[in-house]
Design a protein around this motif. Structure first.
Motif, PDB file in Angstrom:
ATOM      1  N   HIS A 170       0.993  -1.177  -0.108  1.00  0.00           N
ATOM      2  CA  HIS A 170       0.090   0.152  -0.082  1.00  0.00           C
ATOM      3  C   HIS A 170       0.947   1.313   0.147  1.00  0.00           C
ATOM      4  CE1 HIS A 170      -2.917   3.066   1.248  1.00  0.00           C
ATOM      5  NE2 HIS A 170      -2.306   3.245   2.211  1.00  0.00           N
TER       6      HIS A 170
ATOM      7  N   VAL B 250       1.209   3.969  -3.018  1.00  0.00           N
ATOM      8  CA  VAL B 250       0.601   5.295  -3.020  1.00  0.00           C
ATOM      9  C   VAL B 250       1.842   6.291  -3.329  1.00  0.00           C
ATOM     10  CG1 VAL B 250       0.408   7.363  -1.303  1.00  0.00           C
ATOM     11  CG2 VAL B 250      -0.601   5.124  -0.963  1.00  0.00           C
TER      12      VAL B 250
ATOM     13  N   ARG C 166       1.105   8.663  -6.841  1.00  0.00           N
ATOM     14  CA  ARG C 166       1.409  10.195  -6.729  1.00  0.00           C
ATOM     15  C   ARG C 166       2.496  10.736  -7.807  1.00  0.00           C
ATOM     16  NH1 ARG C 166       2.283  10.811  -0.305  1.00  0.00           N
ATOM     17  NH2 ARG C 166      -0.112  10.686   0.250  1.00  0.00           N
TER      18      ARG C 166
ATOM     19  N   THR D  17      -4.713   0.625  -3.580  1.00  0.00           N
ATOM     20  CA  THR D  17      -4.640   1.718  -2.141  1.00  0.00           C
ATOM     21  C   THR D  17      -6.448   1.692  -2.216  1.00  0.00           C
ATOM     22  OG1 THR D  17      -4.988   3.569  -3.791  1.00  0.00           O
ATOM     23  CG2 THR D  17      -2.768   3.081  -3.041  1.00  0.00           C
TER      24      THR D  17
END
Length: 202
Positions: free
Chosen positions: A68, A72, A76, A88
């Motif tokens: 996870h 992330v 991004r 996620t």
């Protein structure tokens, strides 16, 4: 990016094992033990410890947290990886449906980011072992190369990180250590430029 330096300095590395390098990478990227303990990633993961030996025994919660967290960073940096987003969205893993979607997205993410010689599904199901640690180390190195400024990481090193090969040495350890050295050098050069500009301004 280097706010984790103080936490990493407290992380004792007896040897450069892949597990220890993975733990160091995660802290450099911002996965701090203090945040985990305080429940920043949910109560189900609050007991997870980021250690070099965290996958010597089955550790499904630790695996979910690491995947996870890295997803992330990828989401991004890459402006929207679909597997990363799906992964996620199904964290924390609280039921069988979310677990199935989470694992499927994890497999897709690994296949999207890394050249794999086989299907990683079984490794993810076992949630333990040296092969899983190596896979996660390669993914963490890929994330570090992705989030680092292009001028800091040369193309040959990005390729080595993704393939898991260092210069003349087929090792994710060699590539990861070279990447960290390059990032630290880039950060030192940035601080030197800031200091020089401040001195000129006086």
């Amino acid at each position: 990016f280097f706010e984790a330096r103080e936490s990493v300095s407290r992380f004792k590395m007896a040897t450069h094992s892949e597990g220890q390098l993975l733990a160091t990478n995660l802290m450099l990227l911002g996965l701090y033990p203090e945040q985990i303990r305080k429940g920043a990633f949910g109560e189900t993961c609050s007991q997870v410890e980021i250690r070099g030996d965290m996958f010597e025994e089955p550790n499904p919660r630790g695996l979910e947290l690491v995947l996870h967290f890295l997803a992330v960073q990828i989401f991004r940096a890459s402006c929207g990886s679909l597997p990363a987003r799906t992964l996620t969205e199904n964290f924390p893993v609280t039921d069988a449906g979310r677990r199935m979607r989470f694992k499927a997205a994890a497999v897709q993410l690994l296949q999207e980011r890394l050249p794999l010689s086989g299907d990683p599904t079984q490794l993810l199901q076992q949630a333990k072992g040296a092969a899983l640690t190596t896979l996660l180390l390669r993914l963490s190195c890929d994330v570090m190369a992705t989030v680092a400024p292009p001028e800091v990481v040369p193309e040959w090193l990005r390729s080595a990180v993704v393939s898991g090969e260092g210069v003349g040495c087929p090792s994710s350890v060699a590539a990861g250590m070279a990447l960290r050295q390059q990032l630290i050098l880039g950060e030192q050069q940035r601080f030197a430029r800031i200091a020089a500009e401040a001195q000129r301004a006086q």
